[in-house]
Motif scaffolding. Structure first.
Motif, PDB file in Angstrom:
ATOM      1  N   THR A 113     -67.019 -39.049 -18.135  1.00 59.45           N
ATOM      2  CA  THR A 113     -66.685 -38.556 -19.479  1.00 59.45           C
ATOM      3  C   THR A 113     -66.518 -39.679 -20.486  1.00 59.45           C
ATOM      4  N   ASN A 114     -66.441 -40.910 -20.021  1.00 56.45           N
ATOM      5  CA  ASN A 114     -66.421 -42.073 -20.910  1.00 56.45           C
ATOM      6  C   ASN A 114     -67.253 -43.164 -20.233  1.00 56.45           C
ATOM      7  N   PRO A 115     -68.462 -43.417 -20.704  1.00 56.03           N
ATOM      8  CA  PRO A 115     -69.347 -44.373 -20.033  1.00 56.03           C
ATOM      9  C   PRO A 115     -68.834 -45.808 -20.037  1.00 56.03           C
ATOM     10  N   ALA A 116     -67.787 -46.090 -20.811  1.00 64.89           N
ATOM     11  CA  ALA A 116     -67.232 -47.444 -20.825  1.00 64.89           C
ATOM     12  C   ALA A 116     -66.522 -47.770 -19.515  1.00 64.89           C
ATOM     13  N   PHE A 117     -65.871 -46.764 -18.904  1.00 65.18           N
ATOM     14  CA  PHE A 117     -65.170 -47.021 -17.649  1.00 65.18           C
ATOM     15  C   PHE A 117     -64.880 -45.714 -16.916  1.00 65.18           C
ATOM     16  N   SER A 118     -64.852 -45.806 -15.592  1.00 64.21           N
ATOM     17  CA  SER A 118     -64.496 -44.669 -14.748  1.00 64.21           C
ATOM     18  C   SER A 118     -63.429 -45.100 -13.751  1.00 64.21           C
ATOM     19  N   LEU A 119     -62.629 -44.149 -13.319  1.00 65.24           N
ATOM     20  CA  LEU A 119     -61.538 -44.448 -12.391  1.00 65.24           C
ATOM     21  C   LEU A 119     -61.524 -43.436 -11.249  1.00 65.24           C
ATOM     22  N   PHE A 120     -61.648 -43.945 -10.013  1.00 61.15           N
ATOM     23  CA  PHE A 120     -61.443 -43.145  -8.819  1.00 61.15           C
ATOM     24  C   PHE A 120     -60.022 -43.372  -8.308  1.00 61.15           C
ATOM     25  N   ARG A 121     -59.395 -42.301  -7.813  1.00 57.32           N
ATOM     26  CA  ARG A 121     -58.110 -42.431  -7.120  1.00 57.32           C
ATOM     27  C   ARG A 121     -58.208 -41.667  -5.802  1.00 57.32           C
ATOM     28  N   PHE A 122     -57.994 -42.368  -4.711  1.00 54.05           N
ATOM     29  CA  PHE A 122     -58.121 -41.792  -3.378  1.00 54.05           C
ATOM     30  C   PHE A 122     -56.734 -41.591  -2.785  1.00 54.05           C
ATOM     31  N   HIS A 123     -56.329 -40.338  -2.668  1.00 54.19           N
ATOM     32  CA  HIS A 123     -54.999 -40.001  -2.160  1.00 54.19           C
ATOM     33  C   HIS A 123     -54.976 -39.728  -0.660  1.00 54.19           C
ATOM     34  N   GLY A 124     -56.153 -39.670  -0.018  1.00 59.45           N
ATOM     35  CA  GLY A 124     -56.214 -39.268   1.377  1.00 59.45           C
ATOM     36  C   GLY A 124     -56.460 -37.770   1.487  1.00 59.45           C
ATOM     37  N   ARG A 125     -56.717 -37.319   2.710  1.00 58.04           N
ATOM     38  CA  ARG A 125     -57.084 -35.919   2.926  1.00 58.04           C
ATOM     39  C   ARG A 125     -56.172 -35.235   3.937  1.00 58.04           C
ATOM     40  N   ASN A 126     -54.895 -35.499   3.822  1.00 57.54           N
ATOM     41  CA  ASN A 126     -53.918 -34.957   4.765  1.00 57.54           C
ATOM     42  C   ASN A 126     -53.558 -33.530   4.374  1.00 57.54           C
ATOM     43  N   GLN A 127     -54.338 -32.573   4.865  1.00 58.44           N
ATOM     44  CA  GLN A 127     -54.120 -31.168   4.510  1.00 58.44           C
ATOM     45  C   GLN A 127     -52.770 -30.650   4.988  1.00 58.44           C
TER      46      GLN A 127
ATOM     47  N   LYS B 111     -48.901 -30.197   0.677  1.00 54.49           N
ATOM     48  CA  LYS B 111     -47.998 -29.337  -0.097  1.00 54.49           C
ATOM     49  C   LYS B 111     -46.577 -29.314   0.454  1.00 54.49           C
ATOM     50  N   SER B 112     -46.304 -30.174   1.406  1.00 56.15           N
ATOM     51  CA  SER B 112     -44.955 -30.245   1.967  1.00 56.15           C
ATOM     52  C   SER B 112     -43.962 -30.673   0.887  1.00 56.15           C
ATOM     53  N   ARG B 113     -42.775 -30.103   0.933  1.00 56.31           N
ATOM     54  CA  ARG B 113     -41.750 -30.486  -0.033  1.00 56.31           C
ATOM     55  C   ARG B 113     -40.416 -30.750   0.685  1.00 56.31           C
ATOM     56  N   ASP B 114     -40.505 -31.260   1.903  1.00 54.46           N
ATOM     57  CA  ASP B 114     -39.269 -31.621   2.595  1.00 54.46           C
ATOM     58  C   ASP B 114     -38.806 -32.993   2.111  1.00 54.46           C
ATOM     59  N   ALA B 115     -37.792 -33.553   2.741  1.00 52.07           N
ATOM     60  CA  ALA B 115     -37.184 -34.804   2.261  1.00 52.07           C
ATOM     61  C   ALA B 115     -38.152 -35.964   2.252  1.00 52.07           C
ATOM     62  N   GLN B 116     -39.178 -35.919   3.084  1.00 53.68           N
ATOM     63  CA  GLN B 116     -40.126 -37.034   3.200  1.00 53.68           C
ATOM     64  C   GLN B 116     -41.502 -36.710   2.614  1.00 53.68           C
ATOM     65  N   TRP B 117     -41.585 -35.731   1.723  1.00 53.92           N
ATOM     66  CA  TRP B 117     -42.892 -35.251   1.284  1.00 53.92           C
ATOM     67  C   TRP B 117     -43.720 -36.326   0.586  1.00 53.92           C
ATOM     68  N   ARG B 118     -43.062 -37.197  -0.177  1.00 58.46           N
ATOM     69  CA  ARG B 118     -43.827 -38.221  -0.906  1.00 58.46           C
ATOM     70  C   ARG B 118     -44.565 -39.152   0.054  1.00 58.46           C
ATOM     71  N   LYS B 119     -43.956 -39.423   1.194  1.00 58.48           N
ATOM     72  CA  LYS B 119     -44.596 -40.291   2.174  1.00 58.48           C
ATOM     73  C   LYS B 119     -45.642 -39.540   2.988  1.00 58.48           C
ATOM     74  N   LYS B 120     -45.336 -38.323   3.364  1.00 57.93           N
ATOM     75  CA  LYS B 120     -46.232 -37.573   4.244  1.00 57.93           C
ATOM     76  C   LYS B 120     -47.559 -37.238   3.581  1.00 57.93           C
ATOM     77  N   ARG B 121     -47.539 -36.931   2.298  1.00 58.30           N
ATOM     78  CA  ARG B 121     -48.770 -36.415   1.680  1.00 58.30           C
ATOM     79  C   ARG B 121     -49.869 -37.468   1.592  1.00 58.30           C
ATOM     80  N   THR B 122     -49.516 -38.753   1.585  1.00 60.31           N
ATOM     81  CA  THR B 122     -50.550 -39.792   1.551  1.00 60.31           C
ATOM     82  C   THR B 122     -50.668 -40.524   2.883  1.00 60.31           C
ATOM     83  N   LEU B 123     -50.193 -39.889   3.944  1.00 57.29           N
ATOM     84  CA  LEU B 123     -50.306 -40.450   5.290  1.00 57.29           C
ATOM     85  C   LEU B 123     -51.696 -40.112   5.817  1.00 57.29           C
ATOM     86  N   TYR B 124     -52.633 -41.016   5.590  1.00 58.24           N
ATOM     87  CA  TYR B 124     -54.020 -40.726   5.944  1.00 58.24           C
ATOM     88  C   TYR B 124     -54.828 -42.016   6.003  1.00 58.24           C
ATOM     89  N   ARG B 125     -55.740 -42.072   6.970  1.00 57.47           N
ATOM     90  CA  ARG B 125     -56.652 -43.201   7.091  1.00 57.47           C
ATOM     91  C   ARG B 125     -58.083 -42.674   7.012  1.00 57.47           C
TER      92      ARG B 125
END
Length: 276
Positions: free
Chosen positions: A183-197, A201-215
Motif C-alpha cells: 500500500t506504500n511502495p516506499a516501504f513494507s513491513l512484515f511481522r511474524f508472530h508465529g502460528r501457535n493455534q 486466543k488464550s487469556r490465562d496468566a501467561q497468555w502473552r508468552k504462550k501466544r508467540t511460543l513457536y518455531r
C-alpha cells in the motif's frame, strides 16, 4: 533492500550466548530492530539519543507508537489534549526522525479496533497528526480484510500513504490473513508472530508468552521467503520482524531466513569475535 530483525534487542540469547544483550551487541548481528518501549510510555529524549549512538549508519529502527495513539490507553489521564500528546511524542523522537535510522513507526491497533466509520475517521486523524512520518498500520481484526471491506482498506491505506503491515499469525476463522498487498511502495513491513493455534486466543496468566511460543520450520521459512521476494518487487524497502520469541526462537529463525534469502548484511557493528 530487505532487512531482517527482531522485536527488542536484549532477550535474544541465541545471538550472543548471553542472557541479556546490549543494543550495540545486537547491531553486530542484525541491521533492524523493533522497539516497543514507547508503546508503554514515552522514553526520554536522552534514551532515544542513546539508541542512535549504539548502532551503525546502516541500522534501522521500527518504533511502536505510544498506546494512547492506538486506542489502547486513555491518553486523557496523562495529557491535556491529543495535540499535547503529539508534541511530546515528536519532541522525544526528533533525534530519530532527523536521523536516517528510522525505518517506520508502527501503529498496532487491537482486535477491538474494527472496520467502522469511526475507526476509519480515526486513522485519517492519525495521518493528519503526523503527515510526514513513515507509518505502518497493523490491524488485528478480520473485518478490515473481509470480502466487503478488503479492497476499500487497501485503497484507503494507499491514499493516506500508510504501509499496511503484512502479518503472519495462526490461521483461524477470525484472524487476519497474510496479505501481500503493497500500500506504500516506499516501504513494507512484515511481522511474524508465529502460528501457535493452541494458545493464540488464550487469556490465562501467561497468555502473552504462550501466544508467540513457536518455531518456524524450514518449509515455512522457505514459503515466507517467497512472499518477501514477491513484495520486494513492488517495494523500495522491505523490513521483516520476528516476534515469536517466547521460547527464544526468533533469532535463529531470523538468521535462517537471512540464509534462505541469501542476504549479506553490511556495515554492522563489530562482533566480539571480530575485535581482535
Amino acid at each position: 533492500m530487505i532487512r531482517i530483525g527482531l522485536t527488542s534487542f536484549n532477550e535474544h540469547q541465541a545471538l550472543t550466548g548471553k542472557p541479556r544483550t546490549t543494543l550495540f551487541e545486537y547491531a553486530g548481528f542484525l541491521p533492524l530492530v523493533e522497539l516497543d518501549t514507547a508503546y508503554y510510555g514515552l522514553p526520554s529524549r536522552k534514551t532515544v539519543e542513546n539508541w542512535l549512538a549504539q548502532v551503525p549508519d546502516s541500522f534501522r529502527f521500527v518504533v511502536k507508537f505510544y498506546s494512547g495513539f492506538t486506542c489502547q490507553e486513555k491518553w486523557q489521564d496523562h495529557y491535556g489534549s491529543i495535540t499535547e500528546m503529539k508534541e511530546h511524542f515528536l519532541e522525544v523522537m526528533q533525534p530519530l526522525i532527523e536521523s536516517s535510522k528510522i525505518y517506520c513507526f508502527l501503529a498496532q491497533f487491537p482486535a477491538q479496533f474494527k472496520c467502522t466509520k469511526e475507526n476509519v475517521a480515526y486513522l485519517q486523524t492519525l495521518r493528519e497528526l503526523f503527515p510526514d512520518l513513515p507509518i505502518a498500520i497493523e490491524l488485528r481484526d478480520y473485518s478490515w480484510y473481509s470480502p466487503e471491506f478488503k479492497e476499500k482498506t487497501h485503497q484507503f491505506m494507499k491514499r493516506l500513504k500508510f504501509s499496511l503491515a503484512m502479518i503472519d499469525e495462526p490461521e483461524l476463522p477470525d484472524t487476519v490473513p497474510l496479505d501481500l498487498t503493497v500500500t506504500n511502495p516506499a516501504f513494507s513491513l512484515f511481522r511474524f508472530h508465529g502460528r501457535n493455534q493452541a494458545y493464540w486466543k488464550s487469556r490465562d496468566a501467561q497468555w502473552r508468552k504462550k501466544r508467540t511460543l513457536y518455531r518456524y520450520s524450514d518449509e515455512e521459512l522457505t514459503e515466507l521467503a517467497q512472499a518477501i521476494k514477491q513484495v520486494a518487487e513492488n517495494s523500495q524497502e522491505v523490513a521483516v520482524i520476528f516476534n515469536n520469541n517466547s521460547g527464544g526462537d526468533a533469532a535463529e529463525n531470523a538468521l535462517r531466513l537471512r540464509e534462505l534469502l541469501d542476504i549479506e548484511d553490511e556495515g554492522l557493528n563489530p562482533s566480539q569475535l571480530g575485535l581482535f
